[in-house]
Design a protein around this motif. Structure first.
Motif, PDB file in Angstrom:
ATOM      1  N   ALA A  47       0.834  -1.205   0.000  1.00 48.05           N
ATOM      2  CA  ALA A  47       0.000   0.000   0.000  1.00 48.05           C
ATOM      3  C   ALA A  47       0.868   1.254   0.000  1.00 48.05           C
ATOM      4  O   ALA A  47       0.538   2.242  -0.671  1.00 48.05           O
ATOM      5  N   LEU A  48       1.965   1.224   0.732  1.00 43.30           N
ATOM      6  CA  LEU A  48       2.880   2.369   0.750  1.00 43.30           C
ATOM      7  C   LEU A  48       3.480   2.611  -0.628  1.00 43.30           C
ATOM      8  O   LEU A  48       3.596   3.756  -1.066  1.00 43.30           O
ATOM      9  N   ALA A  49       3.845   1.553  -1.328  1.00 43.20           N
ATOM     10  CA  ALA A  49       4.406   1.707  -2.671  1.00 43.20           C
ATOM     11  C   ALA A  49       3.386   2.341  -3.617  1.00 43.20           C
ATOM     12  O   ALA A  49       3.719   3.269  -4.376  1.00 43.20           O
ATOM     13  N   PHE A  50       2.143   1.879  -3.574  1.00 42.54           N
ATOM     14  CA  PHE A  50       1.123   2.463  -4.451  1.00 42.54           C
ATOM     15  C   PHE A  50       0.773   3.885  -4.035  1.00 42.54           C
ATOM     16  O   PHE A  50       0.461   4.722  -4.887  1.00 42.54           O
ATOM     17  N   ALA A  51       0.823   4.190  -2.741  1.00 45.89           N
ATOM     18  CA  ALA A  51       0.540   5.557  -2.291  1.00 45.89           C
ATOM     19  C   ALA A  51       1.611   6.522  -2.771  1.00 45.89           C
ATOM     20  O   ALA A  51       1.315   7.646  -3.189  1.00 45.89           O
TER      21      ALA A  51
END
Length: 125
Positions: A47-51
């Motif tokens: 999720a951090l990568a996509f954010a």
């Protein structure tokens, strides 16, 4: 006070065209929280990568790609949060039911062994 001089008339400020759609949220704070505190199966890191991708696309002006990555970040954040909240609840419920079952089993086994010991006294007489 002399007010006889002509005043300058200023035209109203021009407004730009209204934005077609609001910029998508990047869910970066939620992703950081999931990564640091509730990292279930590394979904918080995904999720951090996509954010971060969503924030980069939003800054570069590619709103459609930012919306796409924001949607993925929200999905992975929701999965990480749900998994990190539901899993401990399920494990707690399993532990409680296991303790209850073992206590009933222990009570039954105590009754069984006391019956066996009292039955052996009758056979000796």
């Amino acid at each position: 006070m002399d007010t006889s001089y002509p005043r300058e008339e200023r035209p109203p400020p021009k407004r730009g065209p209204p934005p077609a759609a609001a910029a998508p949220r990047d869910h970066l704070v939620w992703a950081i929280f999931n990564t640091l505190y509730m990292n279930f199966c590394c979904l918080g890191f995904v999720a951090l990568a996509f954010a971060v991708k969503a924030r980069d696309r939003k800054v570069s002006g590619d709103v459609e790609a930012a919306r796409h990555f924001s949607s993925k970040a929200r999905c992975y954040n929701a999965l990480a949060t749900a998994g990190s909240v539901v899993l401990p609840l399920v494990l707690g419920a399993l532990i409680v039911t296991g303790v209850i079952h073992l206590s009933k089993l222990a009570q039954e086994s105590v009754g069984f062994f006391t019956y066996q010991f009292s039955g052996s006294d009758d056979e000796d007489q």
